[in-house]
Design a protein around this motif. Structure first.
Motif, mmCIF file in Angstrom:
data_model
loop_
_atom_site.group_PDB
_atom_site.id
_atom_site.type_symbol
_atom_site.label_atom_id
_atom_site.label_comp_id
_atom_site.label_asym_id
_atom_site.label_seq_id
_atom_site.Cartn_x
_atom_site.Cartn_y
_atom_site.Cartn_z
ATOM 1 N N UNK A 146 0.832 -1.211 0.000
ATOM 2 C CA UNK A 146 0.000 0.000 0.000
ATOM 3 C C UNK A 146 0.865 1.258 0.000
ATOM 4 N N UNK A 147 1.952 1.237 0.749
ATOM 5 C CA UNK A 147 2.849 2.398 0.784
ATOM 6 C C UNK A 147 3.387 2.733 -0.599
ATOM 7 N N UNK A 148 3.813 1.717 -1.330
ATOM 8 C CA UNK A 148 4.453 1.972 -2.623
ATOM 9 C C UNK A 148 3.505 2.562 -3.654
ATOM 10 N N UNK A 149 2.225 2.188 -3.602
ATOM 11 C CA UNK A 149 1.281 2.731 -4.586
ATOM 12 C C UNK A 149 0.647 4.034 -4.112
ATOM 13 N N UNK A 150 0.798 4.370 -2.832
ATOM 14 C CA UNK A 150 0.146 5.554 -2.276
ATOM 15 C C UNK A 150 0.507 6.856 -2.988
ATOM 16 N N UNK A 151 1.776 7.088 -3.386
ATOM 17 C CA UNK A 151 2.094 8.366 -4.033
ATOM 18 C C UNK A 151 1.329 8.611 -5.333
ATOM 19 N N UNK A 152 0.927 7.570 -6.041
ATOM 20 C CA UNK A 152 0.238 7.763 -7.321
ATOM 21 C C UNK A 152 -1.280 7.865 -7.140
ATOM 22 N N UNK A 153 -1.760 7.723 -5.896
ATOM 23 C CA UNK A 153 -3.177 7.941 -5.638
ATOM 24 C C UNK A 153 -3.479 9.445 -5.683
ATOM 25 N N UNK A 154 -4.598 9.849 -6.271
ATOM 26 C CA UNK A 154 -4.923 11.285 -6.400
ATOM 27 C C UNK A 154 -4.927 12.020 -5.070
ATOM 28 N N UNK A 190 12.377 -0.034 5.417
ATOM 29 C CA UNK A 190 13.080 -0.264 4.160
ATOM 30 C C UNK A 190 12.293 0.320 2.985
ATOM 31 N N UNK A 191 10.985 0.063 2.981
ATOM 32 C CA UNK A 191 10.135 0.578 1.912
ATOM 33 C C UNK A 191 10.185 2.097 1.872
ATOM 34 N N UNK A 192 10.068 2.736 3.042
ATOM 35 C CA UNK A 192 10.105 4.197 3.109
ATOM 36 C C UNK A 192 11.441 4.739 2.608
ATOM 37 N N UNK A 193 12.547 4.078 2.969
ATOM 38 C CA UNK A 193 13.868 4.525 2.545
ATOM 39 C C UNK A 193 14.034 4.407 1.031
ATOM 40 N N UNK A 194 13.582 3.307 0.470
ATOM 41 C CA UNK A 194 13.692 3.112 -0.979
ATOM 42 C C UNK A 194 12.786 4.082 -1.734
ATOM 43 N N UNK A 195 11.629 4.381 -1.167
ATOM 44 C CA UNK A 195 10.753 5.374 -1.798
ATOM 45 C C UNK A 195 11.463 6.725 -1.900
ATOM 46 N N UNK A 196 12.201 7.096 -0.853
ATOM 47 C CA UNK A 196 12.950 8.351 -0.894
ATOM 48 C C UNK A 196 13.973 8.346 -2.023
ATOM 49 N N UNK A 197 14.615 7.199 -2.216
ATOM 50 C CA UNK A 197 15.615 7.093 -3.279
ATOM 51 C C UNK A 197 14.981 7.342 -4.642
ATOM 52 N N UNK A 198 13.722 6.945 -4.794
ATOM 53 C CA UNK A 198 13.033 7.113 -6.071
ATOM 54 C C UNK A 198 12.124 8.355 -6.081
#
Length: 395
Positions: free
Chosen positions: A142-150, A169-177
Protein backbone atom coordinates in the motif's frame (compact mmCIF):
# COMPACT_ATOMS: atom_id res chain seq x y z
CA UNK A 1 36.00 -24.40 6.92
CA UNK A 2 37.47 -21.41 5.11
CA UNK A 3 36.50 -19.49 2.03
CA UNK A 4 34.09 -17.02 0.42
CA UNK A 5 30.39 -17.53 -0.23
CA UNK A 6 30.79 -16.05 -3.70
CA UNK A 7 27.29 -16.99 -4.92
CA UNK A 8 25.51 -15.14 -2.09
CA UNK A 9 22.39 -13.69 -3.75
CA UNK A 10 21.23 -10.09 -3.80
CA UNK A 11 18.35 -9.14 -1.53
CA UNK A 12 15.01 -10.09 -3.04
CA UNK A 13 13.22 -7.90 -0.48
CA UNK A 14 14.99 -4.84 -1.82
CA UNK A 15 14.88 -5.96 -5.46
CA UNK A 16 11.13 -6.57 -5.50
CA UNK A 17 10.47 -3.14 -4.02
CA UNK A 18 12.68 -1.26 -6.47
CA UNK A 19 11.16 -3.16 -9.40
CA UNK A 20 7.70 -1.92 -8.35
CA UNK A 21 9.01 1.64 -7.92
CA UNK A 22 10.73 1.56 -11.31
CA UNK A 23 7.42 0.49 -12.87
CA UNK A 24 5.52 3.25 -11.02
CA UNK A 25 8.09 5.78 -12.24
CA UNK A 26 7.49 4.52 -15.80
CA UNK A 27 11.21 4.80 -16.24
CA UNK A 28 14.23 2.91 -17.51
CA UNK A 29 16.03 3.22 -14.19
CA UNK A 30 19.26 1.21 -14.20
CA UNK A 31 19.00 -1.48 -11.53
CA UNK A 32 22.20 -3.40 -10.76
CA UNK A 33 22.91 -6.70 -8.99
CA UNK A 34 19.38 -8.11 -9.30
CA UNK A 35 19.30 -11.63 -7.90
CA UNK A 36 18.79 -14.71 -10.04
CA UNK A 37 16.50 -15.99 -7.26
CA UNK A 38 13.16 -17.17 -8.59
CA UNK A 39 11.17 -14.61 -6.58
CA UNK A 40 13.11 -11.72 -8.10
CA UNK A 41 13.04 -13.12 -11.61
CA UNK A 42 9.28 -13.61 -11.34
CA UNK A 43 8.77 -9.97 -10.34
CA UNK A 44 11.08 -8.78 -13.12
CA UNK A 45 9.06 -10.73 -15.68
CA UNK A 46 5.56 -10.17 -14.34
CA UNK A 47 5.48 -6.50 -13.35
CA UNK A 48 5.28 -5.42 -17.00
CA UNK A 49 3.57 -8.55 -18.34
CA UNK A 50 0.79 -7.92 -20.88
CA UNK A 51 -0.85 -11.22 -19.96
CA UNK A 52 -4.27 -11.21 -18.32
CA UNK A 53 -3.47 -14.13 -16.01
CA UNK A 54 -0.46 -13.69 -13.74
CA UNK A 55 0.99 -16.80 -12.08
CA UNK A 56 3.20 -15.81 -9.14
CA UNK A 57 3.94 -19.47 -8.33
CA UNK A 58 4.96 -19.59 -4.62
CA UNK A 59 6.20 -15.99 -4.32
CA UNK A 60 4.24 -14.30 -1.55
CA UNK A 61 5.93 -10.91 -1.89
CA UNK A 62 5.26 -10.92 -5.63
CA UNK A 63 1.58 -11.75 -5.07
CA UNK A 64 1.07 -8.95 -2.56
CA UNK A 65 3.06 -6.24 -4.32
CA UNK A 66 1.54 -6.98 -7.73
CA UNK A 67 -1.99 -7.07 -6.31
CA UNK A 68 -1.60 -3.47 -5.15
CA UNK A 69 0.35 -2.38 -8.24
CA UNK A 70 -2.07 -3.79 -10.81
CA UNK A 71 -5.03 -2.50 -8.79
CA UNK A 72 -3.96 1.13 -8.46
CA UNK A 73 -2.62 1.31 -12.03
CA UNK A 74 -6.04 0.06 -13.17
CA UNK A 75 -4.88 -3.12 -14.89
CA UNK A 76 -7.43 -5.88 -15.22
CA UNK A 77 -5.62 -9.03 -14.12
CA UNK A 78 -6.16 -12.46 -12.60
CA UNK A 79 -3.50 -13.34 -10.01
CA UNK A 80 -2.98 -16.98 -9.04
CA UNK A 81 -0.25 -19.27 -7.78
CA UNK A 82 0.62 -22.67 -6.37
CA UNK A 83 -1.68 -24.72 -4.14
CA UNK A 84 0.17 -23.35 -1.09
CA UNK A 85 -0.22 -19.77 -2.37
CA UNK A 86 -3.98 -20.36 -2.45
CA UNK A 87 -3.78 -21.12 1.29
CA UNK A 88 -1.96 -17.88 2.17
CA UNK A 89 -4.40 -15.13 3.24
CA UNK A 90 -4.65 -11.90 1.28
CA UNK A 91 -7.96 -10.60 2.62
CA UNK A 92 -6.47 -7.73 4.64
CA UNK A 93 -4.84 -6.27 1.52
CA UNK A 94 -7.90 -6.87 -0.66
CA UNK A 95 -10.17 -5.18 1.88
CA UNK A 96 -7.85 -2.16 1.99
CA UNK A 97 -7.81 -1.88 -1.80
CA UNK A 98 -11.57 -2.26 -1.97
CA UNK A 99 -11.98 0.60 0.49
CA UNK A 100 -9.83 2.72 -1.82
CA UNK A 101 -12.21 1.95 -4.68
CA UNK A 102 -10.69 -1.08 -6.41
CA UNK A 103 -13.07 -3.73 -7.73
CA UNK A 104 -11.56 -7.11 -6.74
CA UNK A 105 -13.24 -10.51 -6.72
CA UNK A 106 -12.18 -13.84 -5.21
CA UNK A 107 -12.30 -16.67 -7.72
CA UNK A 108 -12.28 -19.59 -5.29
CA UNK A 109 -12.19 -19.04 -1.50
CA UNK A 110 -12.96 -15.69 0.12
CA UNK A 111 -9.83 -14.13 1.59
CA UNK A 112 -7.39 -16.14 -0.53
CA UNK A 113 -5.97 -16.19 -4.07
CA UNK A 114 -6.76 -16.51 -6.89
CA UNK A 115 -8.23 -13.04 -7.31
CA UNK A 116 -9.51 -11.02 -10.26
CA UNK A 117 -8.85 -7.27 -10.45
CA UNK A 118 -11.72 -5.70 -12.39
CA UNK A 119 -10.65 -2.06 -12.28
CA UNK A 120 -10.10 1.17 -10.33
CA UNK A 121 -11.91 4.31 -11.43
CA UNK A 122 -11.74 6.78 -8.53
CA UNK A 123 -10.36 7.01 -5.00
CA UNK A 124 -13.04 6.68 -2.29
CA UNK A 125 -10.91 7.47 0.76
CA UNK A 126 -7.45 8.69 1.70
CA UNK A 127 -7.30 7.04 5.14
CA UNK A 128 -7.13 3.32 5.98
CA UNK A 129 -6.60 1.37 9.17
CA UNK A 130 -4.82 -1.98 8.83
CA UNK A 131 -3.48 -4.55 11.28
CA UNK A 132 0.22 -4.18 11.84
CA UNK A 133 0.90 -7.71 13.05
CA UNK A 134 0.01 -9.93 10.07
CA UNK A 135 2.37 -9.13 7.19
CA UNK A 136 4.47 -6.05 6.61
CA UNK A 137 4.20 -6.86 2.91
CA UNK A 138 0.56 -5.74 2.93
CA UNK A 139 1.66 -2.42 4.41
CA UNK A 140 4.60 -2.02 2.04
CA UNK A 141 2.38 -2.82 -0.94
CA UNK A 142 0.00 0.00 0.00
CA UNK A 143 2.85 2.40 0.78
CA UNK A 144 4.45 1.97 -2.62
CA UNK A 145 1.28 2.73 -4.59
CA UNK A 146 0.15 5.55 -2.28
CA UNK A 147 2.09 8.37 -4.03
CA UNK A 148 0.24 7.76 -7.32
CA UNK A 149 -3.18 7.94 -5.64
CA UNK A 150 -4.92 11.28 -6.40
CA UNK A 151 -5.45 11.97 -2.68
CA UNK A 152 -2.40 10.21 -1.30
CA UNK A 153 -2.91 7.92 1.71
CA UNK A 154 -2.70 7.83 5.48
CA UNK A 155 -2.22 4.36 6.94
CA UNK A 156 -2.97 3.71 10.60
CA UNK A 157 -1.34 0.51 11.82
CA UNK A 158 -3.44 -1.15 14.50
CA UNK A 159 -1.84 -2.99 17.42
CA UNK A 160 1.63 -4.50 17.43
CA UNK A 161 3.72 -3.83 14.33
CA UNK A 162 5.60 -6.81 12.90
CA UNK A 163 8.71 -6.65 10.70
CA UNK A 164 9.06 -2.89 11.22
CA UNK A 165 12.50 -2.82 9.49
CA UNK A 166 10.83 -3.90 6.23
CA UNK A 167 8.35 -1.01 6.47
CA UNK A 168 11.26 1.34 7.10
CA UNK A 169 13.08 -0.26 4.16
CA UNK A 170 10.13 0.58 1.91
CA UNK A 171 10.11 4.20 3.11
CA UNK A 172 13.87 4.53 2.54
CA UNK A 173 13.69 3.11 -0.98
CA UNK A 174 10.75 5.37 -1.80
CA UNK A 175 12.95 8.35 -0.89
CA UNK A 176 15.62 7.09 -3.28
CA UNK A 177 13.03 7.11 -6.07
CA UNK A 178 11.81 10.63 -5.27
CA UNK A 179 8.83 10.13 -2.95
CA UNK A 180 8.37 10.59 0.78
CA UNK A 181 6.54 8.52 3.38
CA UNK A 182 6.33 9.96 6.89
CA UNK A 183 6.35 7.14 9.45
CA UNK A 184 5.65 8.29 13.01
CA UNK A 185 4.34 6.04 15.76
CA UNK A 186 1.64 3.87 14.20
CA UNK A 187 0.83 6.25 11.34
CA UNK A 188 2.27 6.42 7.83
CA UNK A 189 1.36 9.55 5.82
CA UNK A 190 2.03 9.76 2.08
CA UNK A 191 1.05 12.71 -0.11
CA UNK A 192 0.39 12.54 -3.88
CA UNK A 193 3.82 12.56 -5.54
CA UNK A 194 5.66 11.47 -8.66
CA UNK A 195 8.27 8.73 -8.68
CA UNK A 196 11.45 9.62 -10.55
CA UNK A 197 13.99 7.51 -12.38
CA UNK A 198 17.01 6.54 -10.27
CA UNK A 199 19.97 4.21 -10.60
CA UNK A 200 20.20 1.61 -7.85
CA UNK A 201 22.48 -1.29 -6.85
CA UNK A 202 20.93 -4.06 -4.74
CA UNK A 203 23.01 -5.24 -1.79
CA UNK A 204 23.51 -8.89 -0.85
CA UNK A 205 20.80 -10.77 1.02
CA UNK A 206 21.12 -10.93 4.81
CA UNK A 207 18.62 -13.80 4.94
CA UNK A 208 20.94 -15.83 2.70
CA UNK A 209 23.93 -14.72 4.76
CA UNK A 210 22.32 -16.09 7.93
CA UNK A 211 22.96 -19.69 6.82
CA UNK A 212 26.70 -18.97 6.78
CA UNK A 213 26.45 -17.67 10.33
CA UNK A 214 24.98 -21.09 11.10
CA UNK A 215 27.82 -22.95 9.34
CA UNK A 216 30.36 -20.92 11.32
CA UNK A 217 28.48 -21.40 14.60
CA UNK A 218 28.40 -25.18 14.18
CA UNK A 219 31.83 -25.84 12.61
CA UNK A 220 34.82 -26.67 14.79
CA UNK A 221 36.92 -24.10 12.94
CA UNK A 222 35.71 -21.46 10.49
CA UNK A 223 36.73 -18.32 8.63
CA UNK A 224 34.07 -17.29 6.11
CA UNK A 225 33.87 -14.17 3.95
CA UNK A 226 30.56 -12.77 2.69
CA UNK A 227 30.70 -10.15 -0.11
CA UNK A 228 28.54 -7.03 -0.66
CA UNK A 229 27.03 -6.89 2.84
CA UNK A 230 26.65 -3.78 4.98
CA UNK A 231 26.33 -3.69 8.75
CA UNK A 232 24.16 -0.59 8.23
CA UNK A 233 21.77 -2.55 6.02
CA UNK A 234 18.05 -1.76 5.68
CA UNK A 235 17.29 -5.48 5.93
CA UNK A 236 15.74 -6.73 9.17
CA UNK A 237 17.73 -9.98 9.03
CA UNK A 238 20.90 -7.96 9.53
CA UNK A 239 20.06 -8.62 13.24
CA UNK A 240 21.89 -11.97 12.96
CA UNK A 241 25.19 -10.05 13.04
CA UNK A 242 24.52 -8.87 16.60
CA UNK A 243 24.02 -12.35 18.04
CA UNK A 244 27.54 -13.26 19.13
CA UNK A 245 25.80 -15.44 21.71
CA UNK A 246 25.32 -17.96 18.89
CA UNK A 247 29.09 -18.31 18.67
CA UNK A 248 29.89 -16.09 15.66
CA UNK A 249 31.91 -12.88 15.40
CA UNK A 250 31.11 -10.64 12.40
CA UNK A 251 33.39 -7.79 11.33
CA UNK A 252 33.94 -5.76 8.16
CA UNK A 253 37.37 -6.37 6.63
CA UNK A 254 38.30 -4.54 3.42
CA UNK A 255 34.66 -3.96 2.61
CA UNK A 256 33.62 -7.59 3.12
CA UNK A 257 32.01 -9.32 6.10
CA UNK A 258 34.27 -11.82 7.83
CA UNK A 259 32.76 -14.48 10.10
CA UNK A 260 34.88 -16.28 12.69
CA UNK A 261 34.26 -18.36 15.78
CA UNK A 262 33.32 -16.78 19.10
CA UNK A 263 32.35 -18.11 22.50
CA UNK A 264 28.60 -18.74 22.61
CA UNK A 265 26.01 -18.69 25.36
CA UNK A 266 24.12 -21.51 27.05
CA UNK A 267 20.77 -19.75 26.82
CA UNK A 268 19.40 -16.92 24.67
CA UNK A 269 16.20 -14.89 24.35
CA UNK A 270 15.18 -13.62 20.92
CA UNK A 271 12.18 -11.68 19.64
CA UNK A 272 11.67 -12.52 15.96
CA UNK A 273 8.89 -9.97 15.43
CA UNK A 274 11.05 -7.89 13.09
CA UNK A 275 13.13 -10.71 11.57
CA UNK A 276 10.90 -13.83 11.28
CA UNK A 277 12.97 -15.33 8.45
CA UNK A 278 15.83 -15.90 10.91
CA UNK A 279 13.76 -18.20 13.10
CA UNK A 280 14.63 -21.48 11.39
CA UNK A 281 18.32 -20.61 11.22
CA UNK A 282 18.54 -19.69 14.90
CA UNK A 283 16.44 -22.66 16.03
CA UNK A 284 18.76 -25.16 14.32
CA UNK A 285 21.90 -23.46 15.69
CA UNK A 286 20.51 -23.59 19.22
CA UNK A 287 19.33 -27.18 18.84
CA UNK A 288 22.75 -28.40 17.70
CA UNK A 289 24.94 -26.26 20.01
CA UNK A 290 23.06 -27.03 23.22
CA UNK A 291 21.66 -23.51 23.58
CA UNK A 292 18.27 -23.15 25.23
CA UNK A 293 16.16 -20.63 23.34
CA UNK A 294 13.39 -18.41 24.68
CA UNK A 295 11.58 -17.16 21.58
CA UNK A 296 8.80 -14.67 20.85
CA UNK A 297 7.52 -13.14 17.62
CA UNK A 298 7.03 -16.41 15.73
CA UNK A 299 3.30 -15.95 15.03
CA UNK A 300 3.71 -15.03 11.35
CA UNK A 301 5.62 -18.25 10.63
CA UNK A 302 2.35 -20.15 10.33
CA UNK A 303 1.42 -18.36 7.06
CA UNK A 304 4.75 -18.60 5.26
CA UNK A 305 5.67 -21.08 2.50
CA UNK A 306 4.63 -23.73 4.99
CA UNK A 307 3.58 -23.68 8.63
CA UNK A 308 7.17 -23.15 9.72
CA UNK A 309 6.48 -23.73 13.41
CA UNK A 310 5.02 -27.19 12.75
CA UNK A 311 7.79 -27.96 10.25
CA UNK A 312 10.49 -27.00 12.74
CA UNK A 313 8.89 -29.06 15.47
CA UNK A 314 8.76 -32.13 13.21
CA UNK A 315 12.33 -31.88 11.95
CA UNK A 316 14.05 -30.81 15.18
CA UNK A 317 12.75 -33.94 16.89
CA UNK A 318 14.90 -35.96 14.46
CA UNK A 319 18.00 -34.63 16.21
CA UNK A 320 16.59 -34.88 19.73
CA UNK A 321 15.51 -31.23 20.07
CA UNK A 322 12.09 -29.69 20.55
CA UNK A 323 10.38 -26.36 19.92
CA UNK A 324 7.76 -26.20 22.64
CA UNK A 325 4.85 -23.77 22.40
CA UNK A 326 4.38 -22.40 25.92
CA UNK A 327 1.46 -20.14 24.96
CA UNK A 328 0.29 -18.19 21.92
CA UNK A 329 3.26 -15.81 22.03
CA UNK A 330 6.13 -17.73 23.71
CA UNK A 331 8.14 -20.75 22.59
CA UNK A 332 11.01 -22.63 24.23
CA UNK A 333 13.73 -24.34 22.20
CA UNK A 334 15.00 -27.37 24.10
CA UNK A 335 18.32 -28.37 22.50
CA UNK A 336 19.60 -31.81 21.67
CA UNK A 337 21.79 -33.53 24.22
CA UNK A 338 23.26 -35.92 21.65
CA UNK A 339 23.08 -35.57 17.87
CA UNK A 340 22.53 -38.67 15.74
CA UNK A 341 25.19 -39.67 13.24
CA UNK A 342 22.81 -38.96 10.36
CA UNK A 343 19.31 -37.70 9.64
CA UNK A 344 17.04 -36.95 6.68
CA UNK A 345 15.09 -33.69 6.70
CA UNK A 346 11.94 -32.76 4.82
CA UNK A 347 11.71 -29.28 3.33
CA UNK A 348 7.92 -28.86 3.02
CA UNK A 349 8.50 -26.98 -0.27
CA UNK A 350 10.16 -24.29 1.85
CA UNK A 351 13.57 -22.96 0.79
CA UNK A 352 14.43 -21.85 4.33
CA UNK A 353 13.90 -25.33 5.77
CA UNK A 354 16.50 -26.72 3.34
CA UNK A 355 19.10 -24.07 4.08
CA UNK A 356 18.50 -23.93 7.82
CA UNK A 357 19.18 -27.65 8.30
CA UNK A 358 22.06 -27.91 5.81
CA UNK A 359 24.69 -26.55 8.28
CA UNK A 360 24.18 -29.64 10.43
CA UNK A 361 26.51 -31.24 7.87
CA UNK A 362 29.38 -29.79 9.92
CA UNK A 363 28.45 -32.27 12.68
CA UNK A 364 26.71 -35.24 11.04
CA UNK A 365 25.64 -36.78 7.75
CA UNK A 366 22.66 -34.86 6.41
CA UNK A 367 20.10 -35.69 3.74
CA UNK A 368 17.87 -32.87 2.45
CA UNK A 369 14.73 -33.92 0.60
CA UNK A 370 13.81 -31.82 -2.46
CA UNK A 371 16.96 -29.65 -2.27
CA UNK A 372 15.96 -27.67 -5.39
CA UNK A 373 13.58 -25.54 -3.28
CA UNK A 374 16.51 -23.17 -2.66
CA UNK A 375 15.94 -21.71 -6.16
CA UNK A 376 13.32 -19.45 -4.59
CA UNK A 377 15.89 -17.24 -2.86
CA UNK A 378 19.44 -18.68 -3.18
CA UNK A 379 19.69 -20.70 -6.43
CA UNK A 380 23.42 -21.43 -6.11
CA UNK A 381 23.39 -22.29 -2.42
CA UNK A 382 24.58 -25.85 -2.97
CA UNK A 383 27.42 -24.58 -5.20
CA UNK A 384 28.59 -22.39 -2.33
CA UNK A 385 28.32 -25.32 0.08
CA UNK A 386 30.48 -27.47 -2.25
CA UNK A 387 33.06 -24.68 -2.49
CA UNK A 388 33.74 -25.10 1.24
CA UNK A 389 34.66 -28.76 0.75
CA UNK A 390 31.39 -30.47 1.61
CA UNK A 391 30.62 -33.53 -0.46
CA UNK A 392 27.13 -33.41 -1.97
CA UNK A 393 25.46 -36.34 -3.65
CA UNK A 394 22.22 -35.64 -5.52
CA UNK A 395 19.78 -38.53 -5.89
Amino acid sequence: MRGTASALPASKSIANRVLIMKALAKSESALHNLSDANDTQLMLRLVNSPETEIDVEDAGTTMRFLTAYFSITNQKKILTGTARMKERPIGILVNALRSLGVDIAYLEKDGYPPIRINGFSSQKTNAISIRGDVSSQFISALMMVAPVLPQGLTLTLEGKIGSRPYIEMTASLMRHFGTTAEFAGNTISIKPQTYRAAEFTVESDWSGASYWFSFVALAKEADVVLPRLSLQSLQGDRAIADMTALGVKAELVNGELRLTKASGAKEISWDFTHCPDLAQTVAVICAAKGIKGNFTGLESLRIKETDRIAALQNELRKIGADLREDDSTHWTLLPSTKLPSSASFQTYKDHRMAMAFAPLATLMNVEIENPSVVRKSYPRFWDDVRSFGFQIEVR
